[in-house]
Design a protein around this motif. Sequence first.
Motif, mmCIF file in Angstrom:
data_model
loop_
_atom_site.group_PDB
_atom_site.id
_atom_site.type_symbol
_atom_site.label_atom_id
_atom_site.label_comp_id
_atom_site.label_asym_id
_atom_site.label_seq_id
_atom_site.Cartn_x
_atom_site.Cartn_y
_atom_site.Cartn_z
ATOM 1 N N LEU B 33 -2.699 -4.062 1.968
ATOM 2 C CA LEU B 33 -2.170 -4.657 3.190
ATOM 3 C C LEU B 33 -2.790 -3.896 4.353
ATOM 4 N N ILE B 34 -3.552 -4.600 5.184
ATOM 5 C CA ILE B 34 -4.182 -3.928 6.318
ATOM 6 C C ILE B 34 -3.765 -4.595 7.618
ATOM 7 N N GLY B 35 -4.069 -3.919 8.719
ATOM 8 C CA GLY B 35 -3.724 -4.458 10.028
ATOM 9 C C GLY B 35 -3.378 -3.336 10.976
ATOM 10 N N VAL B 200 -0.446 -0.146 1.349
ATOM 11 C CA VAL B 200 -0.710 -0.259 2.776
ATOM 12 C C VAL B 200 -1.750 0.794 3.114
ATOM 13 N N THR B 201 -2.752 0.429 3.844
ATOM 14 C CA THR B 201 -3.732 1.446 4.226
ATOM 15 C C THR B 201 -4.329 1.148 5.594
ATOM 16 N N HIS B 202 -4.725 2.210 6.239
ATOM 17 C CA HIS B 202 -5.386 2.109 7.529
ATOM 18 C C HIS B 202 -6.891 2.234 7.360
ATOM 19 N N ASN B 203 -7.263 2.630 6.132
ATOM 20 C CA ASN B 203 -8.634 3.021 5.883
ATOM 21 C C ASN B 203 -9.376 1.857 5.217
ATOM 22 N N MET B 204 -10.316 1.273 5.961
ATOM 23 C CA MET B 204 -11.023 0.086 5.474
ATOM 24 C C MET B 204 -11.792 0.373 4.191
ATOM 25 N N GLN B 205 -12.433 1.554 4.154
ATOM 26 C CA GLN B 205 -13.193 1.906 2.947
ATOM 27 C C GLN B 205 -12.260 1.961 1.748
ATOM 28 N N ASP B 227 -9.751 -12.527 -1.724
ATOM 29 C CA ASP B 227 -10.366 -11.476 -2.527
ATOM 30 C C ASP B 227 -10.919 -10.429 -1.578
ATOM 31 N N THR B 228 -10.760 -9.182 -1.957
ATOM 32 C CA THR B 228 -11.171 -8.118 -1.055
ATOM 33 C C THR B 228 -12.640 -8.262 -0.647
ATOM 34 N N ARG B 229 -13.487 -8.540 -1.618
ATOM 35 C CA ARG B 229 -14.913 -8.629 -1.291
ATOM 36 C C ARG B 229 -15.158 -9.728 -0.274
ATOM 37 N N THR B 230 -14.562 -10.890 -0.504
ATOM 38 C CA THR B 230 -14.744 -12.008 0.419
ATOM 39 C C THR B 230 -14.227 -11.651 1.807
ATOM 40 N N ILE B 244 -11.900 -5.724 11.024
ATOM 41 C CA ILE B 244 -12.631 -4.946 10.020
ATOM 42 C C ILE B 244 -13.926 -4.379 10.574
ATOM 43 N N THR B 245 -14.445 -4.965 11.633
ATOM 44 C CA THR B 245 -15.640 -4.370 12.232
ATOM 45 C C THR B 245 -15.251 -3.351 13.292
ATOM 46 N N GLY B 246 -13.929 -3.133 13.434
ATOM 47 C CA GLY B 246 -13.461 -2.045 14.285
ATOM 48 C C GLY B 246 -13.420 -2.367 15.754
ATOM 49 N N ARG B 247 -13.360 -3.671 16.121
ATOM 50 C CA ARG B 247 -13.317 -3.978 17.542
ATOM 51 C C ARG B 247 -11.923 -3.791 18.134
#
Lengths: 291, 249
Positions: B33-35, B200-205, B227-230, B244-247
């Motif tokens: 879960l990201i955001g 839950v994570t803040h870390n995209m990697q 899917d995570t890859r998609t 995800i590109t950090g904008r």
Amino acid sequence: MKLRETIIEKLLLACSLLTIFTTVGIIGVLIFETIGFFKEVSLIEFLTDTEWTPLFSNKRFGILPLLTGTLLTTFIATIVAVPLGLTIAVYLSEYSHKTVRNLVKPMLEILAAVPTVVYGYFALVFVTPMFQKIIPTLSGFNALSPGIVMGIMILPLVSSLSEDALYAVPKSLREGSFALGATKFQTSWKVIVPSAFSGISVSIILAISRAIGETMIVAIAAGQQPRLTLDPTVPIETMTTYIVQVSLGDVPHDSVEYRTIFAVGMTLFVVTLILNNISFWLKKKFQKHHR
Amino acid sequence: MKIEAKNVHVYYGSDHVLKGVTLSIKKNTVTALIGPSGCGKSTFLRCFNRMNDLIENARVEGEIMIEGVDIYHPKINVNELRKTVGMVFQKPNPFPKSIFENVAYGLRVNGVKDQALIDEKVESSLRGAALWDEVKDKLKKSALALSGGQQQRLCIARALAVEPSVLLMDEPASALDPISSIKIEELIYSLKANYTILIVTHNMQQASRTSDKTAFFYMGDLVEYDDTRTLFTNPKKERTQNYITGRFG
Ligand SMILES: Nc1ncnc2c1ncn2[C@@H]1O[C@H](COP(=O)(O)OP(=O)(O)O)[C@@H](O)[C@H]1O
Ligand SMILES: [Mg+2]
């Protein structure tokens, strides 16, 4: 402005010095008179003789009867106050609604504000006759009633301070326990109470110290008969009661009878000091534990 | 276990913080879960073991089914639910007890008395959390003497001991140093075989390395779930792309 600051500072210093001098003075007199006492009575006799009869013609100076009197009433007070106080603390901190807690806590603290002479008579004229219906052999003066009443008196010390300690346990520990499927009861008694162990023991020791030093309740309801016994149904005498008895009596001031109160006072002082040290040590140990 | 959330809303008092989230999760997968902060990830996670019940003014609406069972049904025993759905918190929260007792706690509160069984479970849970070799000689020592990373693995072991099928992890590595954090990640990867994991994570990697599926939340809405890859290479929504590109975030 500068001058005013200086004056205030000096005044504050004077106040703290006054407190220190008073304390030193009291301890000084206590030590001085105690030494005087032990010039006439040997320490061995004081610690091992099983009778305390300084006011009789056959004088015996064994502190044990007074010491057991104090310990007996204190013990009874403790077994009343600790389980009850801790249960109340757990209820207030873990179960009750905030409004209940904010209402009940000050009400409990009133118990500690009742004049002890009222408690003393309550023990003598109400609790003892009530117990006599159940235990017919219970004497009019005994350790049981004042012990129990003293337990009620020190109850708020235990409940209030323990509640503070429980309340201060981090929420994350409660969540950690609930997340494992623990009930509220299990969480309270297996995680929260042990986590607040130091605060709880300090509250208990404080309450015990208070019971040991309590004078009026035991003087009124426990009797004035030094007796080496653990039987709570017979009259006894505590160290504090003895001091009052002699102080109010007409014992000549420059006599060994009179100096006994300093030796007893010193014993009382030592017992309380030991308790204070235990509580200090517990506090420190716990702080290290939690970094 | 299969998990399904249908139209889940959460309110804190009058604050509407989750606004109708629907998603379904397959058995033995890792879902990230990201955001951005405050978008409702923790709130959502805490719906699955009904941890939000502990917050006085929280209200949950909608339906959450775990293996076909509605966990908000009035007949549900919440303590039983929490044994099935374990949780690891953001900050390590070991109990001020020994290492052994921390892991044994979940067993003891669930009525396990057999000491041999407890010993066995404590060892297997500590092994499962990749902590056994580091602590096997000091099980009687206080858990608070462990490092942060070890404490967090202890909390994972503690959760594993009651044999849950679902593990909820709320930023389990965010309070840890990079090396401990990698260890936790490897651990999550190895746990996937036996548990359904929501993290839950803040870390995209971290999300892209550890998870099969990723759900992107924004201000209480589930924006994208794939899917995570998609999701990381070819997001369908611009918001996801920007995040995800950090904008922002
Ligand atoms: N116990 C609470 N009481 C009131 N509001 C809360 C509480 N917990 C979280 N919130 C609010 O709900 C929103 C979502 O929070 P949270 O789920 O913790 O977000 P995230 O984990 O994504 O950072 C935030 O605006 C937060 O301020
Ligand atoms: Mg969060």
